[in-house]
Design a protein around this motif. Structure first.
Motif, short mmCIF file in Angstrom:
data_model
loop_
_atom_site.label_atom_id
_atom_site.label_comp_id
_atom_site.label_asym_id
_atom_site.label_seq_id
_atom_site.Cartn_x
_atom_site.Cartn_y
_atom_site.Cartn_z
N VAL A 20 -70.76 -135.14 1.02
CA VAL A 20 -71.07 -136.50 1.45
C VAL A 20 -72.52 -136.58 1.93
CG1 VAL A 20 -70.53 -138.31 3.13
CG2 VAL A 20 -68.67 -137.03 2.04
N GLY A 21 -72.95 -135.59 2.71
CA GLY A 21 -74.31 -135.59 3.22
C GLY A 21 -75.35 -135.48 2.12
N VAL A 57 -67.54 -139.28 8.99
CA VAL A 57 -67.70 -139.93 7.70
C VAL A 57 -67.35 -141.40 7.88
CG1 VAL A 57 -66.67 -140.17 5.39
CG2 VAL A 57 -67.33 -137.92 6.22
N SER A 58 -68.04 -142.29 7.19
CA SER A 58 -67.72 -143.72 7.25
C SER A 58 -67.81 -144.31 5.85
CB SER A 58 -68.69 -144.45 8.20
OG SER A 58 -70.02 -144.35 7.72
N ASP A 59 -67.31 -145.54 5.70
CA ASP A 59 -67.36 -146.21 4.40
C ASP A 59 -68.80 -146.63 4.08
OD1 ASP A 59 -64.58 -146.09 3.89
OD2 ASP A 59 -64.26 -147.78 5.26
N ALA A 60 -69.21 -146.39 2.83
CA ALA A 60 -70.51 -146.85 2.37
C ALA A 60 -70.40 -148.29 1.90
CB ALA A 60 -71.00 -145.95 1.24
N THR A 61 -71.52 -148.88 1.52
CA THR A 61 -71.51 -150.27 1.09
C THR A 61 -70.76 -150.46 -0.22
OG1 THR A 61 -73.68 -149.91 0.07
CG2 THR A 61 -73.64 -150.86 2.29
N PRO A 63 -67.68 -149.92 -2.74
CA PRO A 63 -66.24 -149.67 -2.53
C PRO A 63 -65.87 -148.23 -2.88
CG PRO A 63 -66.58 -151.72 -3.74
CD PRO A 63 -67.91 -151.04 -3.68
N ALA A 64 -64.96 -147.67 -2.05
CA ALA A 64 -64.43 -146.32 -2.26
C ALA A 64 -65.53 -145.25 -2.22
CB ALA A 64 -63.64 -146.24 -3.57
N HIS A 65 -66.62 -145.53 -1.56
CA HIS A 65 -67.69 -144.55 -1.40
C HIS A 65 -67.83 -144.22 0.10
CE1 HIS A 65 -68.65 -145.30 -5.54
NE2 HIS A 65 -69.66 -144.43 -5.50
N TYR A 66 -68.31 -143.04 0.35
CA TYR A 66 -68.37 -142.53 1.72
C TYR A 66 -69.77 -141.98 2.02
CZ TYR A 66 -63.37 -142.63 0.78
OH TYR A 66 -62.11 -143.02 0.41
N ARG A 67 -70.17 -142.14 3.26
CA ARG A 67 -71.44 -141.58 3.73
C ARG A 67 -71.23 -140.98 5.12
NH1 ARG A 67 -74.53 -147.36 4.62
NH2 ARG A 67 -73.21 -148.15 6.32
N LEU A 68 -72.24 -140.30 5.62
CA LEU A 68 -72.11 -139.68 6.93
C LEU A 68 -71.93 -140.74 8.01
CD1 LEU A 68 -74.82 -136.84 6.79
CD2 LEU A 68 -72.35 -136.66 6.42
N GLY A 69 -71.09 -140.42 9.01
CA GLY A 69 -70.77 -141.36 10.06
C GLY A 69 -71.61 -141.21 11.31
N PRO A 70 -71.34 -142.03 12.33
CA PRO A 70 -72.14 -142.04 13.56
C PRO A 70 -72.07 -140.75 14.36
CG PRO A 70 -70.20 -143.42 13.80
CD PRO A 70 -70.29 -143.07 12.35
N SER A 71 -70.95 -140.03 14.27
CA SER A 71 -70.84 -138.78 15.03
C SER A 71 -71.86 -137.76 14.54
CB SER A 71 -69.43 -138.19 14.91
OG SER A 71 -68.49 -139.01 15.55
N ILE A 72 -72.12 -137.74 13.24
CA ILE A 72 -73.13 -136.83 12.69
C ILE A 72 -74.51 -137.22 13.19
CG2 ILE A 72 -74.24 -136.03 10.58
CD1 ILE A 72 -71.54 -134.82 11.00
N ALA A 73 -74.77 -138.52 13.23
CA ALA A 73 -76.07 -138.98 13.74
C ALA A 73 -76.25 -138.57 15.20
CB ALA A 73 -76.19 -140.49 13.59
N ALA A 74 -75.16 -138.67 15.97
CA ALA A 74 -75.24 -138.28 17.39
C ALA A 74 -75.49 -136.79 17.53
CB ALA A 74 -73.94 -138.67 18.10
N LEU A 75 -74.83 -135.99 16.69
CA LEU A 75 -75.06 -134.54 16.73
C LEU A 75 -76.50 -134.22 16.37
CD1 LEU A 75 -71.78 -133.20 15.06
CD2 LEU A 75 -72.46 -132.95 17.45
N ALA A 76 -77.01 -134.90 15.35
CA ALA A 76 -78.40 -134.67 14.94
C ALA A 76 -79.37 -135.06 16.05
CB ALA A 76 -78.70 -135.46 13.67
#
Length: 258
Positions: A20-21, A57-61, A63-76
């Motif tokens: 996903v990343g 992981v969160s939903d991308a713009t 449909p049925a696609h995924y991108r990194l979520g806010p928890s990853i951004a917080a870890l970064a």
């Protein structure tokens, strides 16, 4: 020592997260993840569901696609903040060591101990007589100046320390919780802590807090000297350098002094 066995479910979840990343902000779908990882589609959906519930992981713009979520951004962001803290810690150590002609070190609180994460020693006769500061070295909180700062400005750390036996290292070590509470109150009131040969005979230390965003002590700036007694004039001299530096350090990392 043998390498620890990592559960396959964790390995596969990380492979999905990496896929996903690697897809970037546009995101990716299960078919692309399958092609990248070789995992079964049903397994991929299970991992995506779990990773979404964790905010990784969160939903991308699309449909049925995924991108990194806010928890990853917080870890970064946390990793970036830690790198910035260490960078500034080294800079403050070097600058203060040059001004005080003594070894200076920065500590953080970890597992009930004060851990040195940065240090610097001036090339002077005074510094050569002082104890070496080793990166990664740990000091008990009740028997070190840095440790007493953490206890004084972090109430939860002081309460947690109640269940620890107060080990005696020298005749000067604080031996009871009543003494420790009194000492921590004094540290809060005056804004700095002292080690009066409490960990090592012949070694004295002064430490000041570096505060985080909520006023808690997230670090300390400390000077150790190989003198059985730190004179009042020398203490004032060191504090004239340490206190403004700690305030500047606090501001640099977005902290606030309580």
């Amino acid at each position: 020592m043998s390498e620890p066995q990592i559960p396959s479910v964790l390995q596969n979840a990380l492979r999905v997260l990496e896929a996903v990343g690697e897809a970037g902000p546009a995101g990716t779908d299960a078919a692309e993840i399958e092609g990248r990882t070789g995992l079964h589609r049903r397994s991929i959906y299970r991992h995506l569901s779990s990773l979404k519930s964790l905010g990784m992981v969160s939903d991308a713009t699309r449909p049925a696609h995924y991108r990194l979520g806010p928890s990853i951004a917080a870890l970064a962001q946390n990793a970036s903040d830690q790198r910035e803290f260490l960078r500034r810690a080294r800079l403050f150590c070097e600058e203060l060591s040059g001004r005080t002609h003594e070894p200076v070190h920065v500590t953080v609180l970890d597992q009930g101990t004060a851990v040195t994460v940065a240090s610097a020693s001036a090339d002077s006769e005074i510094s050569k007589k002082s104890p070496p500061i080793v990166l990664g070295s740990r000091r008990p909180l009740h028997a070190s100046a840095s440790g007493k700062v953490f206890l004084a400005f972090n109430p939860s750390a002081l309460e947690a320390y109640r269940v620890r036996p107060l080990e005696t290292f020298t005749p000067h070590t604080i031996a009871t919780m009543e003494q420790l509470y009194t000492e921590c109150l004094e540290v809060r009131n005056r804004g700095y802590a002292l080690d009066r040969q409490e960990l090592l005979l012949g070694v004295t230390c002064v430490a000041v807090p570096v505060h985080g965003i909520n006023g808690r002590a997230v670090g300390t700036l400390a000077v150790s000297t190989k003198n059985p007694v730190m004179s009042a004039s020398r203490r004032r001299e060191l504090l004239r350098a340490l206190l403004p530096a700690a305030q500047e350090f606090t501001g640099a990392i977005g902290g606030s002094t309580p």
